[in-house]
Motif scaffolding. Structure first.
Motif, PDB file in Angstrom:
ATOM      1  N   ARG A 182       1.026  -1.098   0.111  1.00 27.57           N
ATOM      2  CA  ARG A 182      -0.060  -0.006   0.034  1.00 27.57           C
ATOM      3  C   ARG A 182       0.905   1.207   0.054  1.00 27.57           C
ATOM      4  N   HIS A 183       0.339   2.411  -0.781  1.00 24.26           N
ATOM      5  CA  HIS A 183       0.793   3.513  -0.423  1.00 24.26           C
ATOM      6  C   HIS A 183       0.822   4.115   0.521  1.00 24.26           C
ATOM      7  N   PRO A 184       1.771   5.107   0.836  1.00 21.08           N
ATOM      8  CA  PRO A 184       2.082   6.042   2.186  1.00 21.08           C
ATOM      9  C   PRO A 184       0.243   5.708   2.550  1.00 21.08           C
ATOM     10  N   THR A 185       0.275   6.675   1.788  1.00 23.55           N
ATOM     11  CA  THR A 185      -1.501   7.941   2.313  1.00 23.55           C
ATOM     12  C   THR A 185      -2.617   6.729   2.536  1.00 23.55           C
ATOM     13  N   GLU A 186      -2.589   5.515   1.608  1.00 18.57           N
ATOM     14  CA  GLU A 186      -3.263   4.273   2.571  1.00 18.57           C
ATOM     15  C   GLU A 186      -2.756   3.880   2.821  1.00 18.57           C
ATOM     16  N   ALA A 187      -1.543   3.573   3.879  1.00 21.37           N
ATOM     17  CA  ALA A 187      -1.350   3.299   5.370  1.00 21.37           C
ATOM     18  C   ALA A 187      -2.279   4.036   6.322  1.00 21.37           C
ATOM     19  N   ALA A 188      -1.503   5.463   6.006  1.00 19.37           N
ATOM     20  CA  ALA A 188      -1.890   6.394   6.514  1.00 19.37           C
ATOM     21  C   ALA A 188      -3.581   6.034   7.260  1.00 19.37           C
ATOM     22  N   LEU A 189      -4.097   6.129   6.016  1.00 13.68           N
ATOM     23  CA  LEU A 189      -5.894   6.373   6.192  1.00 13.68           C
ATOM     24  C   LEU A 189      -6.120   5.314   6.685  1.00 13.68           C
ATOM     25  N   GLN A 190      -5.123   4.066   6.580  1.00  8.73           N
ATOM     26  CA  GLN A 190      -5.927   2.260   6.934  1.00  8.73           C
ATOM     27  C   GLN A 190      -5.714   2.788   8.504  1.00  8.73           C
ATOM     28  N   ALA A 191      -4.104   3.057   9.389  1.00 10.04           N
ATOM     29  CA  ALA A 191      -4.573   3.246  10.587  1.00 10.04           C
ATOM     30  C   ALA A 191      -5.417   4.358  10.776  1.00 10.04           C
ATOM     31  N   ARG A 192      -5.343   4.827  10.753  1.00  7.74           N
ATOM     32  CA  ARG A 192      -5.848   5.868  11.523  1.00  7.74           C
ATOM     33  C   ARG A 192      -7.849   5.846  11.474  1.00  7.74           C
ATOM     34  N   SER A 193      -8.296   5.319  10.039  1.00  7.91           N
ATOM     35  CA  SER A 193      -9.540   4.933  10.670  1.00  7.91           C
ATOM     36  C   SER A 193      -9.836   4.049  11.689  1.00  7.91           C
ATOM     37  N   LEU A 194      -8.855   2.999  11.654  1.00  8.63           N
ATOM     38  CA  LEU A 194      -8.788   2.041  12.925  1.00  8.63           C
ATOM     39  C   LEU A 194      -8.601   2.340  14.159  1.00  8.63           C
ATOM     40  N   SER A 195      -7.678   3.463  14.630  1.00 14.87           N
ATOM     41  CA  SER A 195      -8.401   4.407  15.543  1.00 14.87           C
ATOM     42  C   SER A 195      -9.008   4.576  15.813  1.00 14.87           C
ATOM     43  N   LEU A 196     -10.014   5.470  15.317  1.00 12.52           N
ATOM     44  CA  LEU A 196     -10.801   6.074  15.112  1.00 12.52           C
ATOM     45  C   LEU A 196     -12.011   5.144  14.798  1.00 12.52           C
ATOM     46  N   MET A 197     -12.480   4.064  14.294  1.00  9.74           N
ATOM     47  CA  MET A 197     -13.580   2.859  14.844  1.00  9.74           C
ATOM     48  C   MET A 197     -13.484   2.251  16.106  1.00  9.74           C
ATOM     49  N   THR A 198     -11.868   1.962  16.820  1.00 13.28           N
ATOM     50  CA  THR A 198     -11.871   1.422  17.980  1.00 13.28           C
ATOM     51  C   THR A 198     -12.226   2.671  19.535  1.00 13.28           C
ATOM     52  N   GLY A 199     -12.195   4.071  19.064  1.00 16.63           N
ATOM     53  CA  GLY A 199     -12.122   4.536  19.600  1.00 16.63           C
ATOM     54  C   GLY A 199     -10.531   4.356  20.361  1.00 16.63           C
ATOM     55  N   GLU A 200      -9.205   3.413  20.088  1.00 10.68           N
ATOM     56  CA  GLU A 200      -8.215   3.155  20.473  1.00 10.68           C
ATOM     57  C   GLU A 200      -6.980   3.149  20.179  1.00 10.68           C
ATOM     58  N   PRO A 201      -5.782   3.548  20.665  1.00 10.64           N
ATOM     59  CA  PRO A 201      -4.192   3.805  19.925  1.00 10.64           C
ATOM     60  C   PRO A 201      -3.812   2.825  18.975  1.00 10.64           C
ATOM     61  N   VAL A 202      -3.125   3.078  18.206  1.00  9.84           N
ATOM     62  CA  VAL A 202      -2.568   2.086  17.137  1.00  9.84           C
ATOM     63  C   VAL A 202      -1.638   2.219  16.837  1.00  9.84           C
TER      64      VAL A 202
ATOM     65  N   LEU B 229      -4.914  14.024   2.629  1.00  8.01           N
ATOM     66  CA  LEU B 229      -5.674  14.058   3.661  1.00  8.01           C
ATOM     67  C   LEU B 229      -4.778  15.130   5.194  1.00  8.01           C
ATOM     68  N   ARG B 230      -6.048  15.436   5.818  1.00  8.13           N
ATOM     69  CA  ARG B 230      -5.799  16.200   6.999  1.00  8.13           C
ATOM     70  C   ARG B 230      -6.097  15.463   7.478  1.00  8.13           C
ATOM     71  N   ALA B 231      -5.628  16.137   9.226  1.00 10.11           N
ATOM     72  CA  ALA B 231      -5.646  15.693  10.202  1.00 10.11           C
ATOM     73  C   ALA B 231      -6.875  15.561  10.476  1.00 10.11           C
ATOM     74  N   VAL B 232      -6.819  14.494  11.334  1.00  5.71           N
ATOM     75  CA  VAL B 232      -8.652  14.909  12.438  1.00  5.71           C
ATOM     76  C   VAL B 232      -7.623  13.869  13.682  1.00  5.71           C
ATOM     77  N   PRO B 233      -8.652  14.749  14.553  1.00  2.00           N
ATOM     78  CA  PRO B 233      -8.527  14.226  15.762  1.00  2.00           C
ATOM     79  C   PRO B 233      -8.907  12.947  16.728  1.00  2.00           C
ATOM     80  N   GLY B 234      -8.282  12.216  17.231  1.00  2.00           N
ATOM     81  CA  GLY B 234      -8.450  11.214  17.646  1.00  2.00           C
ATOM     82  C   GLY B 234      -7.513  10.039  18.011  1.00  2.00           C
ATOM     83  N   PRO B 235      -7.805   9.233  18.565  1.00  4.27           N
ATOM     84  CA  PRO B 235      -6.929   8.493  19.104  1.00  4.27           C
ATOM     85  C   PRO B 235      -5.436   8.615  18.552  1.00  4.27           C
ATOM     86  N   LYS B 236      -4.171   8.335  19.677  1.00  9.14           N
ATOM     87  CA  LYS B 236      -3.486   7.940  19.172  1.00  9.14           C
ATOM     88  C   LYS B 236      -2.763   7.325  18.190  1.00  9.14           C
ATOM     89  N   VAL B 237      -1.932   7.670  16.842  1.00  8.11           N
ATOM     90  CA  VAL B 237      -1.274   6.976  16.066  1.00  8.11           C
ATOM     91  C   VAL B 237      -0.395   6.360  16.358  1.00  8.11           C
TER      92      VAL B 237
END
Length: 332
Positions: free
Chosen positions: A69-89, A145-153
């Motif tokens: 995966r491209h780094p942009t996609e990697a960032a999007l996947q990791a951030r999405s996971l943190s937002l879906m779980t509400g937990e750090p990744v 991508l833009r920065a989105v508040p959420g759990p730490k990645v």
């Protein structure tokens, strides 16, 4: 203080197979739930499924393959996971073996160290929503991508030898190792990570060790457990080189026709156990072996019972992990 985490000890083919292990982390003092790279089901989605089933736990990806995966996609996947779980990744990445690079990119990276440095820099930039355009030897990225508040990645880097450890010290939040004996971490990896971070003027990354292990029992053969856990790694030249540098006395391959079937594998597995690359023993013996990792500078030990899962099944692996967590005073 060293934290203890849990690795899902097989590649899930159905998302519900993850739930007992997510439950262990949810209901005990285990720090984090980890998965490695899967080519059967996407690891990010497995964590999201567990969260939807009620087990929202900190997630570790150790490690996923950069060429996938491209780094942009990697960032999007990791951030999405943190937002879906509400937990750090803690999202770990690695270049993979040259054969994987060739299969996905057409040719291996000329410099895996440069590729890893560029990749983690790009993922971090994408997570921050930086407008900077990155145009390196292996990575081109413009701001999407833009920065989105959420759990730490946090970003990890798969580390096996000192060169990649120095890259981790420069750009990663964690250096993630696999099958590395405590003495090798103490003498080679931890110093390289810390020295590189100091030169870069940044805090030293965490050192995370994925530690394959099993409790001793009358019906268990430690050699077969070690092989079930690490057979493929023993075939890889870079792992064999690391193990030998770490004091594991791996024998040379047995010439074909000069020994009984499986003789070579048995000798390799025996060396893993004797060299404490695969930990095996009773409760007090394992606690002493964990102390060696702590004294080496490891911040997080990931309990890896893949050998138990492969030979005795997922239920036995779940029971083994609960026993280990109880031994560590982390079970409730």
């Amino acid at each position: 203080m060293t934290a203890y985490s849990v690795l899902v000890p097989f590649v899930p083919s159905r998302p519900e197979q993850m739930l007992p292990f997510a439950g262990l982390v949810h209901w005990t003092g285990a720090h984090r739930l980890w998965q490695g790279q899967s080519l059967a089901t996407e690891s990010h989605q497995g964590f999201a499924h567990a969260a939807g089933a009620g087990f929202r736990v900190p997630a570790g990806l150790g490690v996923t393959l950069m060429p996938l995966r491209h780094p942009t996609e990697a960032a999007l996947q990791a951030r999405s996971l943190s937002l879906m779980t509400g937990e750090p990744v803690l999202a770990g990445y690695g270049p993979g073996a040259p054969s994987v690079q060739r299969a996905l990119l057409g040719a291996p990276y000329r410099s895996p160290l440069t590729a890893a440095r560029e990749y983690l820099t790009a993922v971090r930039s994408a997570l921050a929503g930086s407008p900077e355009v990155l145009d390196g030897e292996y990575v081109h990225q413009e701001a999407l991508l833009r920065a989105v508040p959420g759990p730490k990645v946090e970003l990890g880097l798969g580390v096996l030898r000192p060169g990649m450890a120095r890259v981790a010290g420069e750009v990663a939040d964690a250096a993630i190792t696999w099958l590395t004996p405590a003495r090798y971490l103490r003498d080679h990896i931890v110093p390289a990570v810390r020295e590189s971070a100091e030169l870069a003027g940044r805090p030293a990354p965490l050192v995370v060790a994925m530690v394959p292990l099993a409790l001793a029992a009358p019906d268990r053969d430690p050699v077969q457990l070690a092989l079930a856990s690490n057979r493929n790694h023993l075939r890889a030249p870079h792992y064999r080189d690391m193990l030998r540098r770490g004091g594991v006395e791996l024998p040379d391959d047995v010439p074909e026709g000069t020994g009984p079937p499986g003789a070579d594998e048995a000798l390799q597995g025996k060396a893993l156990v004797a060299g404490d690359a695969f930990l095996y023993g009773g409760p007090e013996e394992l606690l002493a072996k964990f102390d060696a990792y702590r004294e080496a500078g490891v911040d997080e030990i990931v309990l890896n019972v893949t050998g138990v899962a492969h030979l005795f099944g997922p239920q036995a692996a779940t029971k083994e992990l609960r026993t280990l967590l109880t031994l560590l005073d982390l079970a409730v």
